[in-house]
Design a protein around this motif. Structure first.
Motif, PDB file in Angstrom:
ATOM      1  N   GLN A  28      69.431  44.571  24.980  1.00 51.31           N
ATOM      2  CA  GLN A  28      69.274  45.566  26.030  1.00 51.31           C
ATOM      3  C   GLN A  28      69.244  46.985  25.468  1.00 51.31           C
ATOM      4  OE1 GLN A  28      72.538  44.610  28.616  1.00 51.31           O
ATOM      5  NE2 GLN A  28      71.500  42.839  29.511  1.00 51.31           N
ATOM      6  N   ARG A  29      69.765  47.154  24.266  1.00 48.60           N
ATOM      7  CA  ARG A  29      69.779  48.482  23.644  1.00 48.60           C
ATOM      8  C   ARG A  29      68.777  48.585  22.500  1.00 48.60           C
ATOM      9  NH1 ARG A  29      73.922  47.300  26.238  1.00 48.60           N
ATOM     10  NH2 ARG A  29      75.304  48.819  27.214  1.00 48.60           N
ATOM     11  N   ASP A  30      67.804  47.643  22.502  1.00 48.09           N
ATOM     12  CA  ASP A  30      66.725  47.623  21.508  1.00 48.09           C
ATOM     13  C   ASP A  30      67.247  47.511  20.083  1.00 48.09           C
ATOM     14  OD1 ASP A  30      64.668  47.698  23.358  1.00 48.09           O
ATOM     15  OD2 ASP A  30      64.711  49.885  23.476  1.00 48.09           O
ATOM     16  N   MET A  31      68.425  46.936  19.902  1.00 48.63           N
ATOM     17  CA  MET A  31      68.978  46.709  18.559  1.00 48.63           C
ATOM     18  C   MET A  31      68.582  45.293  18.142  1.00 48.63           C
ATOM     19  SD  MET A  31      72.663  48.515  19.382  1.00 48.63           S
ATOM     20  CE  MET A  31      73.358  48.399  17.732  1.00 48.63           C
ATOM     21  N   VAL A  32      67.285  45.121  17.886  1.00 49.92           N
ATOM     22  CA  VAL A  32      66.713  43.790  17.691  1.00 49.92           C
ATOM     23  C   VAL A  32      67.326  43.073  16.497  1.00 49.92           C
ATOM     24  CG1 VAL A  32      64.567  42.524  17.249  1.00 49.92           C
ATOM     25  CG2 VAL A  32      64.560  44.502  18.785  1.00 49.92           C
ATOM     26  N   ALA A  33      67.465  43.777  15.388  1.00 49.49           N
ATOM     27  CA  ALA A  33      67.989  43.136  14.179  1.00 49.49           C
ATOM     28  C   ALA A  33      69.393  42.590  14.403  1.00 49.49           C
ATOM     29  CB  ALA A  33      67.985  44.128  13.022  1.00 49.49           C
ATOM     30  N   ARG A  34      70.249  43.391  15.024  1.00 50.41           N
ATOM     31  CA  ARG A  34      71.617  42.935  15.276  1.00 50.41           C
ATOM     32  C   ARG A  34      71.637  41.775  16.277  1.00 50.41           C
ATOM     33  NH1 ARG A  34      76.098  46.173  13.851  1.00 50.41           N
ATOM     34  NH2 ARG A  34      75.513  47.974  12.611  1.00 50.41           N
ATOM     35  N   ALA A  35      70.747  41.848  17.259  1.00 49.90           N
ATOM     36  CA  ALA A  35      70.682  40.760  18.238  1.00 49.90           C
ATOM     37  C   ALA A  35      70.303  39.451  17.563  1.00 49.90           C
ATOM     38  CB  ALA A  35      69.675  41.108  19.338  1.00 49.90           C
ATOM     39  N   LEU A  36      69.278  39.485  16.729  1.00 51.59           N
ATOM     40  CA  LEU A  36      68.832  38.265  16.057  1.00 51.59           C
ATOM     41  C   LEU A  36      69.899  37.746  15.100  1.00 51.59           C
ATOM     42  CD1 LEU A  36      65.075  39.108  15.371  1.00 51.59           C
ATOM     43  CD2 LEU A  36      65.989  37.444  16.995  1.00 51.59           C
ATOM     44  N   GLU A  37      70.601  38.653  14.453  1.00 54.21           N
ATOM     45  CA  GLU A  37      71.677  38.227  13.546  1.00 54.21           C
ATOM     46  C   GLU A  37      72.794  37.541  14.338  1.00 54.21           C
ATOM     47  OE1 GLU A  37      72.708  37.229  10.223  1.00 54.21           O
ATOM     48  OE2 GLU A  37      71.360  38.946  10.001  1.00 54.21           O
ATOM     49  N   THR A  38      73.080  38.087  15.513  1.00 48.40           N
ATOM     50  CA  THR A  38      74.099  37.479  16.375  1.00 48.40           C
ATOM     51  C   THR A  38      73.678  36.077  16.819  1.00 48.40           C
ATOM     52  OG1 THR A  38      74.790  39.660  17.183  1.00 48.40           O
ATOM     53  CG2 THR A  38      75.403  37.749  18.520  1.00 48.40           C
ATOM     54  N   TYR A  39      72.414  35.953  17.212  1.00 48.85           N
ATOM     55  CA  TYR A  39      71.920  34.643  17.645  1.00 48.85           C
ATOM     56  C   TYR A  39      71.905  33.643  16.477  1.00 48.85           C
ATOM     57  CZ  TYR A  39      70.562  36.683  22.118  1.00 48.85           C
ATOM     58  OH  TYR A  39      70.580  37.281  23.349  1.00 48.85           O
ATOM     59  N   ALA A  40      71.624  34.130  15.271  1.00 54.18           N
ATOM     60  CA  ALA A  40      71.671  33.247  14.101  1.00 54.18           C
ATOM     61  C   ALA A  40      73.093  32.737  13.880  1.00 54.18           C
ATOM     62  CB  ALA A  40      71.171  33.994  12.866  1.00 54.18           C
ATOM     63  N   SER A  41      74.078  33.625  14.023  1.00 55.09           N
ATOM     64  CA  SER A  41      75.479  33.210  13.891  1.00 55.09           C
ATOM     65  C   SER A  41      75.853  32.210  14.977  1.00 55.09           C
ATOM     66  CB  SER A  41      76.396  34.434  13.973  1.00 55.09           C
ATOM     67  OG  SER A  41      76.154  35.323  12.909  1.00 55.09           O
ATOM     68  N   LEU A  42      75.338  32.447  16.185  1.00 51.93           N
ATOM     69  CA  LEU A  42      75.617  31.524  17.291  1.00 51.93           C
ATOM     70  C   LEU A  42      75.105  30.122  16.977  1.00 51.93           C
ATOM     71  CD1 LEU A  42      75.157  32.289  21.074  1.00 51.93           C
ATOM     72  CD2 LEU A  42      74.367  30.139  20.112  1.00 51.93           C
ATOM     73  N   LEU A  43      73.874  30.040  16.440  1.00 53.74           N
ATOM     74  CA  LEU A  43      73.299  28.730  16.156  1.00 53.74           C
ATOM     75  C   LEU A  43      73.996  28.025  15.001  1.00 53.74           C
ATOM     76  CD1 LEU A  43      69.492  29.401  16.702  1.00 53.74           C
ATOM     77  CD2 LEU A  43      71.011  28.007  18.098  1.00 53.74           C
ATOM     78  N   GLU A  44      74.630  28.786  14.113  1.00 57.18           N
ATOM     79  CA  GLU A  44      75.415  28.146  13.062  1.00 57.18           C
ATOM     80  C   GLU A  44      76.616  27.418  13.651  1.00 57.18           C
ATOM     81  OE1 GLU A  44      76.174  30.175   9.332  1.00 57.18           O
ATOM     82  OE2 GLU A  44      74.760  31.726   9.903  1.00 57.18           O
ATOM     83  N   LYS A  45      77.170  27.965  14.737  1.00 57.28           N
ATOM     84  CA  LYS A  45      78.316  27.338  15.392  1.00 57.28           C
ATOM     85  C   LYS A  45      77.900  26.336  16.454  1.00 57.28           C
ATOM     86  CE  LYS A  45      81.622  31.158  14.878  1.00 57.28           C
ATOM     87  NZ  LYS A  45      82.551  32.050  15.607  1.00 57.28           N
ATOM     88  N   PHE A  46      76.807  26.666  17.168  1.00 60.70           N
ATOM     89  CA  PHE A  46      76.349  25.824  18.270  1.00 60.70           C
ATOM     90  C   PHE A  46      74.858  25.521  18.066  1.00 60.70           C
ATOM     91  CE2 PHE A  46      79.620  28.787  19.762  1.00 60.70           C
ATOM     92  CZ  PHE A  46      80.601  27.895  20.193  1.00 60.70           C
TER      93      PHE A  46
END
Length: 565
Positions: A28-46
């Motif tokens: 929502q704040r156009d911080m695309v790189a951080r968003a994708l990194e967060t989603y990558a971490s999420l998929l490592e756990k789930f």
């Protein structure tokens, strides 16, 4: 050893929700790189989280990598084959030609390194640490560790260490991942991002200092003046006042008493029209306005062309006709920008060539009923709030609800909207059920507050329900109530505050769990409340401001109209 499975599941659910919300916060704040990194971490756990797979697949598709997007959509479709939206995305990825090398560069598309490459492609900033630098960092650390005097070695290579800090962090990130320390890896990645970002900002400051004299500060922009008109429907009883509040928060000067302004509405910059095709007077005024080349933002609840005959949403709350496909098509042609509360609807009209965007439903603290506290009670109220015409949906869970009411004496059924839905439960004593007649839209929050668990059943998902927004899940969240619902796209996207029932058995088990596990019910309710807080009108001002600027500076021509259903 006894394992507390409900507590463990709750912990997992909390972490999943946290990472999802964090990713959306960054997006929502156009911080695309951080968003994708967060989603990558999420998929490592789930690794089976389909919602996150779809988001990353969409990012690849946006970057033009249909090959990687297709791979991810196929993985998601295997997990949830019933999701029509995933099949549509997969079809789109397969149809597009892929004559280039994938961004993933040989890595699986969901691998952290591949997602780094994706973020670089979308942002234009390099996010990968050069392998040469990583090797230099490894050699330097090896040399330091085996030195006779490590402290002296560090002192001698301070400048080199400073230059290689991101690469040194990369070595630690890889080690943390290899050891299964996902949380540590995520913290190190965040530190690495901050370090790189600060380095880039410092370089930019130095560059700006050298040209300081050539930079002039732009004068404050003139406030935009807009006319807001509309016809609310059953999809959007409160959308207009929320829009007005958000627009005013954005600094836009709003006029709603349009009838007091003589045409051609001189002195205004644009018109924002909500479902105007339901009002002939609006359409006539808009034709004159748009015909003079003035911008129009059209806010629409759904694709009214597809409403079946007699659908309850075919009439506005003012009892005007919203389902005339010719009038609707004419409205489309008068618009510069289309706005929908549902991402599915915006996607559909984008595919037709329109400039279509999503601004989801919200709520406003100006209506004090949203925040009015309720008296705590030991009774658990199950709420079914439905419009006439949805009887089949309620009937699909009738047996489950009756079973729950009989098994749990502390429960009561609250039905509002459709009297026939209430009659489906005639076998339940009147002391265990209550009917609440519909109220004026502004009193709707009071009705919602009468339920502790909202029930949102859909027997068969048709095109109309597929395009629905997430308003009902949002409203349950504002009122701090949990929910159980059928697997609609809007429910999958919202997710917070409730449980999705994919079968009759799920309906029973989810309701039983929420009734007996008060801690989980409270936790879900607070998750929904926290997410709903981001939709308060003041939080949505920036989205509306961006849409206004797009409309004022619109250059894209309108597509050829598509009529009919």
């Amino acid at each position: 050893m006894v394992i507390n499975e409900p507590a463990e599941n709750l912990t997992n659910l909390t972490e999943l929700t946290r990472l999802r919300d964090l990713g959306r916060y960054y997006l929502q704040r156009d911080m695309v790189a951080r968003a994708l990194e967060t989603y990558a971490s999420l998929l490592e756990k789930f690794p089976d989280d389909v919602s996150t797979m779809v988001i990353i697949g969409d990012a690849y598709l946006m970057a033009g990598d249909t090959q990687a997007a297709g791979i991810i959509y196929r993985l998601a479709a295997k997990t949830e084959p019933q999701r029509i939206d995933i099949q549509q995305r997969l079809s789109l990825a397969d149809t597009a030609t892929a004559d280039h090398v994938s961004i993933a560069g040989g890595f699986p598309p969901l691998h952290p390194q591949a997602i780094n490459r994706l973020a670089e492609s979308l942002t234009g900033h390099s996010l990968e640490i050069d392998e040469g630098q990583v090797k230099r960092a490894a050699d330097l650390l090896e040399k330091t560790m085996h030195s006779d005097s490590p402290a002296e070695s560090v002192s001698e290579h301070l400048d080199e260490i400073d230059a290689l800090l991101p690469a040194i962090l990369e070595l630690n990130i890889r080690q943390a991942r290899s050891q299964g320390r996902v949380d540590l890896a995520a913290e190190l990645i965040d530190l690495q991002r901050t370090l790189i970002s600060n380095t880039e900002q410092n370089a930019e400051i130095i560059s700006n200092d050298s040209t300081e004299n050539s930079i002039t500060v732009s004068q404050e922009q003139k406030a935009v003046r807009a006319i807001l008109i509309g016809e609310p429907s059953m999809f959007s009883p409160l959308r207009l006042p929320v829009m007005q509040s958000a627009l005013e928060q954005s600094g836009t000067i709003i006029e709603t008493r349009w009838e007091n302004i003589s045409l051609p509405w001189e002195g205004y910059d644009l018109v924002i029209a909500h479902n105007p095709h339901g009002n002939p007077v609006f359409m006539k005024a808009l034709a004159a306005w748009a015909g003079s080349g003035n911008p129009v933002v059209m806010d629409l609840d759904t694709d009214f062309r597809i409403l079946p005959s007699g659908h309850p949403a075919s009439r506005s709350l003012n009892n005007t006709n919203l389902a005339d496909p010719r009038t609707f098509t004419a409205a489309l042609q008068l618009s510069d920008i289309l706005v929908f509360p549902s991402s599915q609807a915006a996607l559909k009209f984008s595919d037709e060539g329109y400039q279509a965007y999503t601004i989801p439903d919200g709520w406003s603290m100006k209506n004090s009923l949203w925040t009015k506290t309720t008296t705590p009670s030991a009774r658990v109220n199950l709420g079914i709030f439905t419009e006439p015409g949805n009887l089949e949906n309620v009937a699909s869970i009738r047996r489950v609800v009756i079973r729950i009411l009989r098994e749990f004496p502390q429960t009561r059924l609250v039905v509002s909207g459709d009297p026939e839905a209430y009659q489906l439960f005639d076998s339940i004593p009147d002391t265990r059920r209550i009917y609440l007649p519909p109220t004026e839209p502004e009193d709707h929050p009071f009705l919602l507050a009468q339920a502790d668990i909202h029930l949102f059943p859909i027997q068969t998902m048709d095109e109309v329900t597929r395009l629905e927004g997430d308003r009902k899940y949002l409203e349950a969240g504002v009122r701090k109530a949990a929910w159980v619902g059928s697997p609609l796209p809007a429910a999958e996207e919202w997710h917070a505050g409730g449980l999705i029932a994919r079968s009759v058995d799920d309906w029973y088990s989810h309701l039983k769990t929420l009734i007996t596990d008060t801690e989980l019910r409270s936790k879900l309710a607070m998750d929904g409340f926290e997410k709903a807080g981001k939709r308060e009108a003041r939080q949505m001002a920036a989205q509306w401001s961006a849409i206004i600027q797009k409309a004022i500076h619109a250059t894209q021509s309108k597509p050829f109209p598509k009529e009919g259903k």
